[in-house]
Design an enzyme around this catalytic site. Structure first.
Site, short mmCIF file in Angstrom:
data_model
loop_
_atom_site.label_atom_id
_atom_site.label_comp_id
_atom_site.label_asym_id
_atom_site.label_seq_id
_atom_site.Cartn_x
_atom_site.Cartn_y
_atom_site.Cartn_z
N ASP A 679 0.91 -1.10 -0.05
CA ASP A 679 0.04 0.02 -0.14
C ASP A 679 0.81 1.24 -0.07
OD1 ASP A 679 -2.51 1.30 0.32
OD2 ASP A 679 -1.93 2.01 2.24
N LYS A 683 1.46 4.44 -3.03
CA LYS A 683 1.73 5.79 -2.61
C LYS A 683 2.65 6.43 -3.09
CE LYS A 683 -1.73 5.14 1.27
NZ LYS A 683 -1.86 5.02 2.78
#
Length: 818
Positions: A679, A683
């Site tokens: 994750d 980003k």
């Protein structure tokens, strides 16, 4: 003197006629001087036409329609008059019925219905309605007399649409009204030729009757009573925010009529217009409402645009070619050829280059028009001086109308901005030098969207309406709906901003409502009324609805939903999403998404991809746009990991802390996506791309922290079981860090084009040391923010802040679109 006219819908039933009697009683009580024109009962004229058609074909089915006609008028008379008063006029009413029966029987025998005969047949509608209503008024104590207009309005013998002898008619009208003291109840639509034969006045004939009477009597106003609250800003069947126009000019009213608005039929109102007699459009079913006043002069303080109309189905034909340039007579030849074929032109547009002429016609005559034009220019086409006529079908015309447009700069800009931001392409444009009308030819499928977008732009410019379609109504989605509901009244009253949720979907059901799904009870309605949900089906229905100012919100972490973004953006629908999959996929796709959004003039927003509701991407873009140079980006980019490592102090097993974070909605459904750095990698990839680096996911170095057993677990349950077995690994990590008075932080960094993600043990002198809860922190070291870097800090996970970030994007998109 006032001339009042009531149309067929106003007199369709005895109950409606009783309401008219009440209206006229109030006029009489006020001492007003007036006369009234009535149409046939609603639907009767069509019934008479059908009787004549059947009889002329030798079909005795006309007899049943005749029985229905007689029964309807008898019943209406009895309901309005009561048995006593009805018996007094029964013979006269029956005499009319006998005459009509004999007339139709004659048509049946000769099997022919000439225009002359049909005019007489049609006269029974107005004669019956006006006679019955005059008697109803008398019964109520109102001094009324029935006036058959055939005795006062004289025409030639052009049956079906006779030409009025105004001089003779005006003389007869004045003579009659001088001698009559009663209120005259006049038959609309019908007249007579000088020899006494019955004629009709054609389309809008009852309005014509009222106009002729008003002009002859020098009336102060004509009141047209219908079934709507005057003239509306647009067709309410297509624009549900349409509202009544208080005042407009004859020119504006006639222009709107040309574009299909049922206001007035221009030729019929000419007598009143020539005498500058105002016209008021009123609603029989809302008699206290003032309606619309139509006058000769415009009010400079009115809206620049008075109305928005459309013609739903047209074909556009274009004659073009190099042989047209500078050649006189081209337009004359073209339109003469079309006129010779009785082809009516709806719209004409020609560029100043004289290279082409485009004109719009009804689809039913498009091929005929194409053949006529190509026949006229056959020589030029054969010599390649002119191209074969191009025909485009399935189009429509939308038009803005208003006499004050000529005084207001920027009207055209606002029109085309409203169309452009909603993905509506202008195929052809026409505007007269009077600036009364600007017409645009567009695709027929965009008519409703265009009308609503233009209406919002000109009449509701202070109120922005956004149509939201939302996939994902779990924790983030339901929180977002709650936030919209809580702020709805404030946004409407203080910010003039209206958000309508027109589509909702979860993994099982999807629900749509173009007027907006009520925010109370949406869950129950979704499950009880929703249809089977598929991502493609949702996108297709949203695109098919084609609503103006639409925003697609994806609150999922689903790659199938993310795969729809190109399709959605290409349909000129903006996207707001916390789903990171699309933006962090291949760099080529990232560029393509931004390119489509730019090409279509819509927004692709993903601020919540990084830092939930924190303005990280916005801040980064502002730095770049203002000319700053990004040198280093460092950050704790995962609110989930921030919460986990802030909560993990060694007093509880690591597996218990991770499970708690999952239950609170901080982590992805599979926490390994967070703990493996996947994750965070997404980003960091997004941030790298925002500063112009063509980074792919595999370019990011991740220093993993999970034992292999945890990584390879087949499902989430097995993962937690493996994690529990390896609690000692993490206990040792926190013990080592605590011994040095340090804390564990998962840090992402980007320096010299190298993206790295690692678990670091940081001391008190490190900015990340003081983080708490689910806080994110991003540190931008730039040319301007060098000695003291720019820091963005705050909650980086959780449904409330993520939903708030999406909410802010919806408002931002709305401000852009409207």
């Amino acid at each position: 003197m006032k001339v009042l006219k009531f149309g067929g819908s106003s007199v369709a039933t005895p109950e409606r006629i009783s309401a008219i009697v009440d209206i006229l009683r109030s006029y009489h009580k006020r001492g007003e001087k007036f006369t009234v024109v009535f149409s046939a009962f609603g639907g009767v004229t069509d019934g008479l036409i059908e009787m004549g058609r059947l009889a002329s074909k030798g079909d005795n089915a006309y007899e049943q329609l005749l029985e229905d006609f007689q029964h309807r008028h008898r019943s209406a008379a009895k309901a309005l008059l009561g048995n006593g008063a009805y018996s007094a006029i029964e013979d006269q009413l029956e005499e009319n019925h006998i005459d009509l029966r004999r007339l139709l029987h004659g048509i049946f025998l000769v099997q022919e219905a000439s225009p002359r005969t049909m005019d007489y047949v049609l006269s029974f509608g107005e004669r019956s309605s006006a006679f019955i209503i005059s008697q109803a008024l008398k019964k109520e104590g109102i001094p009324a007399s029935f006036l058959d207009a055939r005795s006062i309005i004289k025409t030639d013998k052009a049956f079906g649409s006779a030409n009025v002898d105004f001089e003779l008619s005006y003389q007869r009208i004045r003579e009659h009204y001088i001698q009559s003291t009663d209120i005259q109840i006049v038959t609309g639509f019908i007249a007579s030729a000088k020899g006494g034969l019955t004629t009709t006045l054609g389309r809008g004939g009852s309005d014509f009757t009222a106009s002729i009477l008003a002009a002859a009597l020098g009336a102060e106003v004509i009141e047209i009573w219908t079934d709507v609250d005057g003239v509306l800003t647009s067709d309410p069947r297509k624009v549900n925010k349409a509202f009544t126009i208080p005042e407009m000019t004859y020119a504006e009213a006639m222009e709107m009529s040309h574009f299909g608005a049922k206001v007035i039929y221009p030729p019929t109102i000419q007598p009143a217009l020539s005498k500058n007699i105002p016209l008021r459009i009123r609603n029989t079913f809302n008699p206290d409402f003032e309606g619309t006043l139509v006058t000769a002069e415009s009010n400079p303080g009115d809206y620049a645009v008075k109305g928005i109309s459309s013609i739903s189905e047209i074909s556009l034909l274009t004659l073009q070619g190099s042989g047209m340039f500078g050649v006189p007579g081209i337009a004359a030849r073209l339109f003469s050829a079309l006129a010779a074929q009785d082809i009516n032109i709806i719209l004409i547009t020609q560029g100043s280059s004289e290279h082409s002429i485009s004109f719009a016609v009804q689809p039913s005559v498009a091929r005929k028009a194409k053949r006529a034009a190509e026949k006229e220019f056959a020589r030029e086409i054969a010599e390649d001086l002119v191209d074969p006529v191009k025909q485009e079908d399935n189009l429509c015309v939308v038009a803005i109308i208003g006499e004050n447009m000529r005084y207001a700069p920027g009207i055209a800009a606002r029109l085309f901005q409203a169309l452009g931001k909603n993905g509506v392409n202008a195929i052809a444009i026409a505007q007269g030098s009077s600036e009364l009308n600007v017409s645009v030819v567009i695709s027929g499928e965009d008519e409703g969207k265009a009308l609503n977008a233009i209406h919002d732009a000109f009449f509701l410019s202070d109120t922005s309406t956004i149509h939201v379609f939302m996939i994902g109504v779990g924790l983030i989605g339901s929180t977002l709906i709650d936030q919209i509901k809580q702020q709805h009244a404030y946004l409407a009253e203080s910010r003039h901003f209206n958000i309508q949720i027109c589509g909702l979907a979860n993994s099982r059901k999807m629900l749509f409502d173009p007027d907006g799904i009520p925010l109370e009870g949406w869950k129950e309605r979704l499950m009880s009324e929703g249809e089977k949900s598929t991502p493609d089906g949702f996108a297709d229905e949203m695109i098919e609805m084609n609503l103006s100012n639409s925003v697609f919100v994806d609150n999922t972490a689903n790659d199938i939903v993310a795969s729809l973004y190109e399709k959605v953006l290409d349909a000129s629908i903006s996207v707001s999403t916390p789903n990171k999959i699309a933006t962090s996929s291949s760099y080529l796709r990232y560029q393509n998404l931004k390119s489509i959004a730019q090409k279509r003039g819509v927004k692709y927003f993903y601020e919540t991809n990084v830092g939930a509701g924190l303005p990280i991407i916005t801040t980064l873009n502002d730095l770049i746009t203002s000319g700053d140079q990004i040198q280093i980006i460092e950050g704790v980019l995962s609110g989930s990991l921030s919460y986990i490592f802030n909560s993990f102090d060694g007093s509880r097993p690591f597996s218990e802390v991770v499970l708690e974070a999952k239950d609170k909605g901080y982590t992805e459904p599979d926490p390994r996506i967070d703990l493996n750095g996947i994750d965070v990698r997404r980003k960091l990839v997004i941030l790298a791309r925002e500063i112009g680096l063509p980074i792919e996911s595999q370019d990011v170095e991740i220093q993993g922290i999970l034992p292999e057993e945890c990584v390879r677990a087949s499902n989430v349950a097995d993962f937690f079981a493996a994690l529990e077995k390896n609690n000692d690994v993490f206990a040792e990590m926190i013990s080592t860090a605590t011994a040095k008075n340090e804390k564990l932080r998962m840090v992402a960094s980007l320096e010299d084009g190298r993206p790295v993600i690692s678990l670091q043990s940081v001391g008190v002198d490190n900015a990340f040391y003081g983080l708490s809860g689910s806080d994110n922190m991003v540190i931008f070291t730039t040319a301007r923010y060098n000695e003291r870097p720019l820091v963005v800090r705050g909650p980086g996970a959780g449904a409330e802040v993520t939903a708030a970030g999406v909410f802010a994007e919806i408002i931002s998109i709305g401000n852009y679109l409207t």
